[in-house]
Write a protein that holds these residues in place. Sequence first.
Motif, short mmCIF file in Angstrom:
data_model
loop_
_atom_site.label_atom_id
_atom_site.label_comp_id
_atom_site.label_asym_id
_atom_site.label_seq_id
_atom_site.Cartn_x
_atom_site.Cartn_y
_atom_site.Cartn_z
N MET A 1 0.84 -1.18 0.00
CA MET A 1 0.00 0.00 0.00
C MET A 1 0.89 1.25 0.00
SD MET A 1 -3.03 1.05 2.67
CE MET A 1 -2.08 1.60 4.05
N LYS A 2 0.56 2.18 -0.85
CA LYS A 2 1.31 3.43 -0.91
C LYS A 2 1.02 4.26 0.34
CE LYS A 2 1.18 3.73 -5.93
NZ LYS A 2 0.63 4.44 -7.07
N SER A 3 2.00 5.04 0.74
CA SER A 3 1.86 5.87 1.94
C SER A 3 0.90 7.03 1.68
CB SER A 3 3.22 6.41 2.36
OG SER A 3 3.64 7.41 1.43
N ALA A 4 0.47 7.65 2.77
CA ALA A 4 -0.38 8.84 2.67
C ALA A 4 0.34 9.93 1.88
CB ALA A 4 -0.76 9.34 4.06
N VAL A 5 1.62 10.11 2.12
CA VAL A 5 2.39 11.14 1.41
C VAL A 5 2.36 10.87 -0.09
CG1 VAL A 5 4.71 12.10 1.05
CG2 VAL A 5 3.86 11.70 3.38
N VAL A 66 -13.77 2.08 4.61
CA VAL A 66 -13.00 3.24 4.15
C VAL A 66 -12.29 3.91 5.33
CG1 VAL A 66 -13.17 5.53 3.11
CG2 VAL A 66 -14.37 3.62 2.08
N LEU A 67 -12.95 4.01 6.46
CA LEU A 67 -12.31 4.63 7.64
C LEU A 67 -11.12 3.80 8.12
CD1 LEU A 67 -15.35 6.05 9.63
CD2 LEU A 67 -13.55 7.35 8.46
N ILE A 68 -11.23 2.49 8.05
CA ILE A 68 -10.08 1.63 8.40
C ILE A 68 -8.91 1.93 7.46
CG2 ILE A 68 -9.22 -0.75 8.40
CD1 ILE A 68 -12.04 -1.54 9.52
N TYR A 69 -9.21 2.05 6.18
CA TYR A 69 -8.17 2.38 5.19
C TYR A 69 -7.54 3.73 5.52
CZ TYR A 69 -6.23 3.69 0.62
OH TYR A 69 -5.41 4.10 -0.39
N TYR A 70 -8.36 4.72 5.84
CA TYR A 70 -7.84 6.05 6.19
C TYR A 70 -6.98 5.99 7.46
CZ TYR A 70 -10.96 8.27 2.74
OH TYR A 70 -11.60 8.68 1.60
N VAL A 71 -7.39 5.20 8.45
CA VAL A 71 -6.61 5.06 9.68
C VAL A 71 -5.24 4.47 9.35
CG1 VAL A 71 -6.43 3.73 11.84
CG2 VAL A 71 -8.54 4.95 11.30
N MET A 72 -5.22 3.50 8.45
CA MET A 72 -3.94 2.90 8.05
C MET A 72 -3.05 3.91 7.35
SD MET A 72 -5.32 -0.93 6.98
CE MET A 72 -4.55 -0.84 5.43
N LEU A 73 -3.66 4.88 6.66
CA LEU A 73 -2.87 5.91 5.97
C LEU A 73 -2.38 6.99 6.94
CD1 LEU A 73 -4.85 6.52 2.66
CD2 LEU A 73 -2.60 5.49 2.91
N HIS A 74 -3.30 7.51 7.76
CA HIS A 74 -2.95 8.64 8.64
C HIS A 74 -4.04 8.82 9.68
CE1 HIS A 74 -1.92 12.77 9.78
NE2 HIS A 74 -0.75 12.56 9.20
N LEU A 75 -3.73 8.52 10.92
CA LEU A 75 -4.73 8.50 11.99
C LEU A 75 -5.41 9.85 12.18
CD1 LEU A 75 -6.21 7.08 14.28
CD2 LEU A 75 -4.28 7.65 15.76
N ASP A 131 -6.21 7.66 -14.06
CA ASP A 131 -5.07 6.75 -14.11
C ASP A 131 -5.00 5.79 -12.92
OD1 ASP A 131 -4.13 7.86 -16.51
OD2 ASP A 131 -3.11 9.47 -15.43
N ASP A 132 -5.75 6.08 -11.86
CA ASP A 132 -5.67 5.28 -10.64
C ASP A 132 -7.00 5.40 -9.89
OD1 ASP A 132 -5.09 4.08 -8.21
OD2 ASP A 132 -3.40 5.38 -7.73
N LEU A 133 -7.83 4.36 -9.98
CA LEU A 133 -9.16 4.41 -9.36
C LEU A 133 -9.10 4.61 -7.85
CD1 LEU A 133 -11.21 1.73 -11.33
CD2 LEU A 133 -11.43 4.22 -11.41
N ASN A 134 -8.01 4.21 -7.22
CA ASN A 134 -7.86 4.42 -5.79
C ASN A 134 -7.93 5.91 -5.43
OD1 ASN A 134 -7.24 3.43 -3.05
ND2 ASN A 134 -5.33 4.54 -3.36
N GLN A 135 -7.60 6.76 -6.38
CA GLN A 135 -7.64 8.20 -6.13
C GLN A 135 -9.06 8.70 -5.83
OE1 GLN A 135 -4.73 10.58 -6.17
NE2 GLN A 135 -4.05 8.54 -5.59
N LEU A 136 -10.08 7.91 -6.19
CA LEU A 136 -11.45 8.27 -5.81
C LEU A 136 -11.60 8.28 -4.29
CD1 LEU A 136 -13.48 6.27 -8.47
CD2 LEU A 136 -13.34 8.76 -8.28
N LEU A 137 -10.90 7.39 -3.60
CA LEU A 137 -10.93 7.38 -2.14
C LEU A 137 -10.02 8.46 -1.55
CD1 LEU A 137 -10.79 3.55 -1.37
CD2 LEU A 137 -12.77 5.07 -1.23
N ILE A 138 -9.02 8.86 -2.30
CA ILE A 138 -8.05 9.85 -1.80
C ILE A 138 -8.61 11.26 -1.91
CG2 ILE A 138 -5.71 10.78 -2.11
CD1 ILE A 138 -5.89 7.97 -0.80
N GLY A 139 -9.52 11.52 -2.84
CA GLY A 139 -10.09 12.87 -2.98
C GLY A 139 -10.62 13.45 -1.68
#
Length: 180
Positions: A1-5, A66-75, A131-139
């Motif tokens: 998994m790519k980092s939050a940064v 989605v919140l679990i995913y966000y916690v894994m990226l940045h609490l 280019d990256d569907l995961n970016q829909l969650l990152i928006g």
Amino acid sequence: MKSAVEQLARYKSVHLNPNNIKTHFVGIPMIIWSLFVMLNLIPVNLVVLPEQGISVNVADVFTIGVLIYYVMLHLRLALGMLLFIVPVLYTSNLVAQHQYGLWIAIAVFVLAWVIQLIGHQYEKAKPAFIDDLNQLLIGPFFLMAEIYFMLGFEKELNKQITPLAITKRRELEAARKAAV
């Protein structure tokens, strides 16, 4: 998994124009809300305990995931997302119970995407999710980060993201020019 940064820098690379970011502060919450109305309309309750007043539906399960995913990226950013999503869950559930809930959700969804596309006209860059569907969650996560930055929080995160985003944007522009 790519980092939050990494993920935030990728997203920001096509969201550097202030007018584009402003349209996203309108469009993304509208998209999220309308999607949650639609998720609330799926007639599946995964857990129902009526005596305790507990019902868990598709929207709730999606939110937890989605919140679990966000916690894994940045609490800390995930905590901000939790504060945002609770009223979204509540109001979208109310609208889903309305006779025209689906039509309201569709209208808001379409309008929101029009707003998003207008923003990308300012940016002169395609949306990140192309280019990256995961970016829909990152928006939404990106917008929360931007709120934190505006409030003076997470300065170190901002210092890491912005230079990477500018570098990525230059690479995208160079690749686009080379393709022409």
